[in-house]
Write a protein that holds these residues in place. Structure first.
Motif, PDB file in Angstrom:
ATOM      1  N   GLN A 158       1.067  -1.333   0.065  1.00 51.44           N
ATOM      2  CA  GLN A 158      -0.172  -0.193  -0.013  1.00 51.44           C
ATOM      3  C   GLN A 158       0.856   1.310   0.077  1.00 51.44           C
ATOM      4  O   GLN A 158       0.575   2.446  -0.724  1.00 51.44           O
ATOM      5  CB  GLN A 158      -1.056  -0.167   1.193  1.00 51.44           C
ATOM      6  CG  GLN A 158      -1.836   1.385   1.069  1.00 51.44           C
ATOM      7  CD  GLN A 158      -2.729   1.033   2.790  1.00 51.44           C
ATOM      8  OE1 GLN A 158      -3.376   2.368   3.112  1.00 51.44           O
ATOM      9  NE2 GLN A 158      -3.100  -0.321   3.108  1.00 51.44           N
ATOM     10  N   GLN A 159       1.823   0.631   0.543  1.00 53.25           N
ATOM     11  CA  GLN A 159       2.723   2.510   0.916  1.00 53.25           C
ATOM     12  C   GLN A 159       3.341   3.215  -0.352  1.00 53.25           C
ATOM     13  O   GLN A 159       3.133   4.036  -0.868  1.00 53.25           O
ATOM     14  CB  GLN A 159       3.701   2.148   1.110  1.00 53.25           C
ATOM     15  CG  GLN A 159       4.793   3.280   1.726  1.00 53.25           C
ATOM     16  CD  GLN A 159       3.878   4.759   2.616  1.00 53.25           C
ATOM     17  OE1 GLN A 159       3.356   3.740   3.256  1.00 53.25           O
ATOM     18  NE2 GLN A 159       4.319   5.487   1.625  1.00 53.25           N
ATOM     19  N   ARG A 162       0.024   4.846  -2.067  1.00 49.00           N
ATOM     20  CA  ARG A 162       0.634   6.162  -1.562  1.00 49.00           C
ATOM     21  C   ARG A 162       1.847   7.265  -1.592  1.00 49.00           C
ATOM     22  O   ARG A 162       1.307   8.275  -2.158  1.00 49.00           O
ATOM     23  CB  ARG A 162       0.772   5.492   0.240  1.00 49.00           C
ATOM     24  CG  ARG A 162      -0.317   5.525   1.150  1.00 49.00           C
ATOM     25  CD  ARG A 162      -0.106   5.090   2.372  1.00 49.00           C
ATOM     26  NE  ARG A 162      -1.681   5.186   3.165  1.00 49.00           N
ATOM     27  CZ  ARG A 162      -2.987   5.131   3.268  1.00 49.00           C
ATOM     28  NH1 ARG A 162      -2.793   6.947   2.770  1.00 49.00           N
ATOM     29  NH2 ARG A 162      -3.739   5.023   3.634  1.00 49.00           N
ATOM     30  N   HIS A 163       3.243   6.359  -1.955  1.00 50.56           N
ATOM     31  CA  HIS A 163       3.479   7.308  -2.629  1.00 50.56           C
ATOM     32  C   HIS A 163       3.580   7.594  -3.789  1.00 50.56           C
ATOM     33  O   HIS A 163       4.117   8.862  -4.140  1.00 50.56           O
ATOM     34  CB  HIS A 163       5.329   6.431  -2.914  1.00 50.56           C
ATOM     35  CG  HIS A 163       6.376   7.007  -3.553  1.00 50.56           C
ATOM     36  ND1 HIS A 163       6.797   7.919  -3.161  1.00 50.56           N
ATOM     37  CD2 HIS A 163       7.074   6.495  -4.987  1.00 50.56           C
ATOM     38  CE1 HIS A 163       8.664   8.536  -4.023  1.00 50.56           C
ATOM     39  NE2 HIS A 163       8.187   7.210  -5.197  1.00 50.56           N
TER      40      HIS A 163
END
Length: 267
Positions: A158-159, A162-163
């Motif tokens: 998920q990160q 978001r990035h």
């Protein structure tokens, strides 16, 4: 005599050869990226001139097109066209189901950056769900040998998503990331959907997504489905089953020369 650098590269190339890889220099990589960016620019210009002359320009769009993964530039042009059409026809948020790395999410986010629309993103972040009987393998895109072997494939954190969103400066207060396999009892949904992009690859999640988003649409809304008649037979069957339940949508199948996708346009 060849120098140490040449010998080292030659040795590494021999070691990497069986895996279909080779060593390239930073200069070669930069040159390759430049050629690809120019190719994307040329294809974009042709589509705008010949296919979608009414497509409005958007700052930052071209660099995001060059960063797409798994979405052909030609398909992305249709996505931009239907997104603009849906937004011009009325209110509603933008949805992506099956976000993978988040490159397409960033493209969508950039298009609505200066508006009030919220961006809703759904993904298991555990890879693909378990295929069902409706999912016959059409294109073995990762050479896995069977449909069942794709369970849990294509998993991304998920990160990373978001990035990508942060890279375009999309506001966190207008971002909704819903993690987990899609089920009929999902309650985190927009009140109104203008545009949805469904890229779940398989029958059950595609049909579930359409059933969840369909009641949230209004005339002019567009639900675009990726991998139609590609990879798995599931997406096409899901679309057909959904249309048999809800006759308010017109099916528009994208040209094969542009990719494998369709759009359900709400009447």
């Amino acid at each position: 005599m060849p120098n140490v650098r040449t010998l080292t590269r030659s040795t590494l190339d021999r070691l990497l050869g069986p895996a279909g890889a080779r060593v390239i220099t930073l200069r070669e990589e930069e040159s390759s990226r430049g050629r690809y960016a120019r190719a994307v620019q040329s294809l974009y210009d042709v589509y705008v001139e010949r296919v979608f002359p009414d497509l409005r320009e958007r700052e930052g769009r071209l660099p995001l097109l060059t960063k797409l993964v798994g979405t052909e530039i030609s398909e992305a042009m249709f996505l931009l066209h239907w997104l603009q059409s849906a937004r011009d026809s009325g209110e509603g948020d933008v949805v992506e189901m099956g976000v993978a790395q988040g490159a397409t999410s960033a493209l969508l986010a950039n298009e609505i950056l200066n508006d009030r629309q919220h961006l809703w993103l759904y993904d298991s972040f555990q890879g693909l769900s378990r295929p069902t009987a409706e999912d016959r393998l059409i294109d073995d895109i990762e050479n896995r040998g069977s449909m069942d072997s794709y369970e849990s494939a294509m998993s991304f954190p998920q990160q990373l998503v978001r990035h990508h969103l942060a890279s375009v400066g999309f506001p966190t207060e207008r971002t909704h990331i819903v993690a987990g396999f899609i089920t009929p009892d999902v309650r985190e949904l927009p009140d109104l959907v203008a545009f949805g992009y469904l890229d779940f690859d398989l029958y059950k999640p595609i049909l579930t997504g359409l059933r969840l988003l369909g009641p949230k649409t209004r005339p002019g809304s567009v639900l675009m489905v990726d991998d139609y008649r590609y990879f798995s037979s599931g997406p096409e069957q899901a679309v057909r089953d959904f249309l048999s339940e809800d006759d308010r949508f017109e099916l528009v199948v994208g040209p094969e020369s542009a990719g494998h996708f369709c759009a359900l346009v709400r009447r």
